[in-house]
Design an enzyme around this catalytic site. Structure first.
Site, PDB file in Angstrom:
ATOM      1  N   ARG A  71      -0.786 -11.221   5.986  1.00 48.46           N
ATOM      2  CA  ARG A  71      -1.991 -11.953   6.385  1.00 48.46           C
ATOM      3  C   ARG A  71      -2.060 -13.371   5.830  1.00 48.46           C
ATOM      4  NH1 ARG A  71      -2.842  -6.672   5.958  1.00 48.46           N
ATOM      5  NH2 ARG A  71      -3.542  -6.799   3.821  1.00 48.46           N
ATOM      6  N   GLU A 108      -3.382  -1.888  -6.119  1.00 45.46           N
ATOM      7  CA  GLU A 108      -4.425  -0.942  -6.493  1.00 45.46           C
ATOM      8  C   GLU A 108      -4.101   0.468  -6.019  1.00 45.46           C
ATOM      9  OE1 GLU A 108      -5.927  -3.380  -2.958  1.00 45.46           O
ATOM     10  OE2 GLU A 108      -4.761  -3.704  -4.748  1.00 45.46           O
TER      11      GLU A 108
END
Length: 190
Positions: A71, A108
């Site tokens: 992105r 994460e």
């Protein structure tokens, strides 16, 4: 000191924020994914996003805009062209031909690695790291490490969205790098 914000900043940021969405349980159960693909469907919001970054960096003598796969590739090239910098893609493993340097990092929800072409960044070049989102800061720190290993000087990291609860900003501060974001987390909104 980096360039300031222009008139209409809040209106443009609010317009950008209104195009973003939260996707629950993606890429796996329990994850709330902040999605920018809906921003890309709105030409005004997409242009405002690029324009806000360009306004901030156009006078900062940035020679490298490094975009993080995938992105960061949606924002980085347009920013680079507008400020007269080269675009350097930071890619997942085995996506770049030729000689690369790599940096592993923790996400994460797992681990990953970024790679950059050897010679893409020259010693002393001023670099901006661009991605869509900062969560824990692991990906941005890996990008900083790659650029600095090549001799680049990372001026700042720029993201569209920040998830403050995951403390990526604090991790970047420990790394000695500032973070600029347009939109703070929007959990609870769709």
């Amino acid at each position: 000191m980096l360039s300031g914000e222009n008139d209409g900043f809040s209106d443009r940021v609010n317009g950008i924020k209104s195009t973003l969405r939260v996707v629950p349980d993606f890429p796996r159960p329990g994850i709330l994914f902040l999605d920018i693909t809906t921003l890309l469907l709105d030409p005004k919001a997409f242009k405002d996003t690029i324009d806000l970054f360009v306004e901030r960096y156009k006078q900062e003598n940035i020679s490298v805009v490094a975009g993080i796969e995938a992105r960061g590739f949606m924002f980085g090239p347009a920013i680079a062209l507008a400020i007269g910098a080269k675009f350097v893609p930071l890619r997942k493993p085995k996506k770049l031909p030729g000689e690369v340097i790599s940096e592993k990092y923790i996400l994460e929800y797992g681990t990953d690695c970024l790679e950059m072409h050897v010679g893409a960044v020259q010693p002393g070049e001023r670099a901006l790291v661009v991605d869509d989102l900062v969560a824990t800061g692991g990906t941005l720190c890996a990008a900083i490490n790659l650029l600095e290993r090549a001799g680049g000087v990372v001026v700042e990291c720029a993201c569209v969205i920040e998830v403050p609860d995951l403390k990526g900003r604090e991790r970047l501060k420990l790394h000695g790098k500032p973070l600029y974001v347009l939109v703070e987390s929007m959990f609870g909104q769709t």
